[in-house]
Design an enzyme around this catalytic site. Structure first.
Site, PDB file in Angstrom:
ATOM      1  CE  LYS A  79      28.416  45.305  41.417  1.00 38.37           C
ATOM      2  NZ  LYS A  79      28.755  46.717  41.199  1.00 38.37           N
ATOM      3  CD  GLU A  91      40.172  37.860  32.426  1.00 39.51           C
ATOM      4  OE1 GLU A  91      41.356  38.081  32.757  1.00 39.51           O
ATOM      5  OE2 GLU A  91      39.850  37.073  31.532  1.00 39.51           O
ATOM      6  CB  CYS A 132      43.881  44.458  34.447  1.00 40.86           C
ATOM      7  SG  CYS A 132      43.127  44.193  32.856  1.00 40.86           S
ATOM      8  CD  GLU A 150      46.142  45.968  39.601  1.00 38.01           C
ATOM      9  OE1 GLU A 150      45.301  45.524  40.399  1.00 38.01           O
ATOM     10  OE2 GLU A 150      46.088  45.771  38.374  1.00 38.01           O
TER      11      GLU A 150
END
Ligand code: NAD
Length: 501
Positions: free
Chosen positions: A192, A268, A302, A401
């Site tokens: 996906k 991840e 990231c 983040e």
């Protein structure tokens, strides 16, 4: 199933690209069982580019059945590794042939500066597929000496059908990280893409068919996380899920795996990576790397070096030069297809709003906006490259983040102090250290609690080198030989060669 033609007429790319916009299941383009569409937006303008199909859990079921059938008949242990490798290599060659088309799609859909997308995203994706093609016929187990009457050996067998859920920040690159090792080891995939950035995955599916992969080996089901993503993570016949995205969703996937069939999960997730700059660094080099560490891909990375620790002796000179560089970089903001552009828009209105609210929180909590701190222009989702100084560890902009072009800078005195501060985070994805003192650089590298460390460099992720997180940044490793382990399960075969007397 629908299709669309996108016209490009700019300095970077001229031409038209035709794409199927349906779901790619069992080697064919199909409509979703329950027809639904999503508009795909150009983040540089906020305007619609195309509409693509949205699947549901019913389409995931169909895709899983196709993948199971392919696994049992034409792929998995039925297909020699050399043949899988040949197909992956051919796929890499086709991607290389169409590199400009892919790059145009990534720039249009993700707002990435064209040259950067070509050199980073596409170059990386192509080499990843080619690299794993090379592994396909080199996957084997071990023979284990036990005793005189026993022969034992291991087989590294594929899981069968694996699910893969991809984010929007590096769409084709993350797709290659997932598809490469899964296919090399003989798994079939139900993948996906992010509902916001599916265009390059649609193009990829076309090349999968052209390369000659048997139907059902690669299935691409576009859709929302709450429907298609969840259906993948709780499916009883998917044996492994690989996910890249937020920590929040990573937790949901683990929960879904626990509730369903205890599928293997690799994650991840996010980061809040430290960039540690010592007085004894090579300043000119460090400035360039620190820029890249933070601002590559509009900070939507990231591994973004979003907490910058600068030692006090070099702080004034570093900040003066860094500010000038960031200012010049900010002036190269604009149309992703313009050759001079270095900095594009954030991916979506939602991300734009999220980042702006972090900037507001930084201001409210007492940090100083050293440069930037506002949107750029009035159209699209552009945000100025931003530096916050006077930051303290308790601030949201230091802890969370942001996933945008916003760095929090802090001053430090000693090596011990900075190691403690750098590790004072729930995350552990990546870290950078800059020092010409090799002993210090390596001491700090080893002390970082993170899955990757860059010494006197940043962001140089490569397909042959493992990548993954410590702590809340993830589970498992992608890339390199280590990735093969997360796509195979070990079977031990015990053979008796003696007689019971
Ligand atoms: P997200 O985690 O929601 O989306 C990533 C992928 O997961 C998408 O394909 C999405 O459709 C899917 N997903 C969403 N909900 C799901 C569910 N319940 N089950 C299964 N799949 C699901 O990320 P986002 O909301 O697009 O971004 C939010 C934040 O996540 C960002 O600001 C950033 O901090 C972080 N993020 C990190 C990465 C990374 O590379 N680690 C990538 C994207 C986003």
């Amino acid at each position: 199933p629908g299709s669309t033609t996108l016209e490009f007429d700019n300095a970077a790319y001229r031409g038209s690209i035709s794409l199927n916009t349906g779901l790619f299941i069992d080697g064919k383009w199909v409509d979703p069982v329950e027809p639904d569409m999503i508009d795909i937006i150009n983040p540089a303008s906020g305007k619609k580019i195309a509409a693509v199909s949205l699947g549901s859990s019913k389409d995931v079921d169909i895709a899983v059945k196709a993948a199971q059938k392919a696994y049992k008949t034409t792929w998995g242990l039925k297909c020699p590794g050399s043949q899988r490798g040949k197909l992956l290599t051919r796929l890499a060659d086709l991607m290389e042939r169409d590199i400009d088309q892919f790059t145009a799609l990534e720039s249009l859909n993700g707002g990435k500066p064209f040259a950067v997308a070509k050199g980073v995203d596409l170059a990386g994706a192509i080499s990843t597929i080619r690299y794993f093609g090379g592994w396909a016929d080199k996957i084997h187990g071990k023979t284990i000496e036990s005793n005189e009457t026993k022969l034992a050996y291991t087989r590294h067998e594929p899981y069968g059908v694996v699910g893969q859920i991809i984010p929007w920040n590096f769409p084709i690159l993350m797709l290659s990280w997932k598809a490469g090792p899964a296919l090399a080891t003989g798994n079939c995939i139900v993948l996906k893409p992010s509902e916001m950035t599916p265009l390059s995955a649609l193009k990829f599916a076309e090349l999968v068919a052209e390369a000659g992969f048997p139907p059902g080996v690669v299935n691409i089901v576009n859709g929302y996380g709450k429907t298609v993503g969840q259906a993948i993570s709780e499916h009883m016949h998917i044996s492994k899920v690989a996910f890249t995205g937020s920590t929040l969703v990573g937790r949901k996937i683990l929960e879904a795996a626990a509730r369903s069939n205890l599928k293997v999960v690799t994650l991840e997730l996010g980061g809040k990576s430290p960039t540690v700059i010592f007085d004894d660094c090579n300043l000119d080099q460090t400035l360039k790397w620190a820029m890249q560490a933070m601002y590559l891909n509009m900070g939507q990375s990231c591994v973004a070096g979003s907490r910058m620790f600068v030692q006090e002796g070099i702080y004034p000179e570093f900040m003066e030069k860094f500010t000038a560089m960031v200012k010049a970089f900010g002036e190269a903001t604009g149309d992703p297809f313009a050759p001079t552009t270095m900095h594009g828009p954030q991916v979506s209105q939602v991300q734009f709003d999220r980042i702006m609210s972090y900037i507001a929180s930084g201001k409210e909590s007492g940090a100083t906006v050293h440069i930037g701190g506002d949107r750029h222009g009035t159209e699209g989702y552009f945000i100025q490259p931003t530096i916050f100084t006077d930051c303290t560890p308790d601030m949201k902009i230091v802890k969370e983040e942001i996933f945008g072009p916003v760095v929090a800078v802090m001053k430090f005195k000693t090596e011990e102090e900075v190691i403690e501060a750098a590790n004072a985070t729930d995350y552990g994805l990546s870290a950078c250290v800059f020092s010409e003192n090799v002993g210090r650089a390596l001491r700090v590298a080893h002390a970082f609690e993170s899955g990757s460390v860059f010494v006197n460099s940043a962001q140089l992720i490569e397909c042959s080198i493992p990548f993954g997180g410590y702590k809340a940044s993830g589970i498992g490793r992608e890339q390199g030989e280590y990735a093969l382990e997360t796509y195979t399960q070990v079977k031990a075969v015990h053979v008796n060669t003696g007689l019971i007397i």
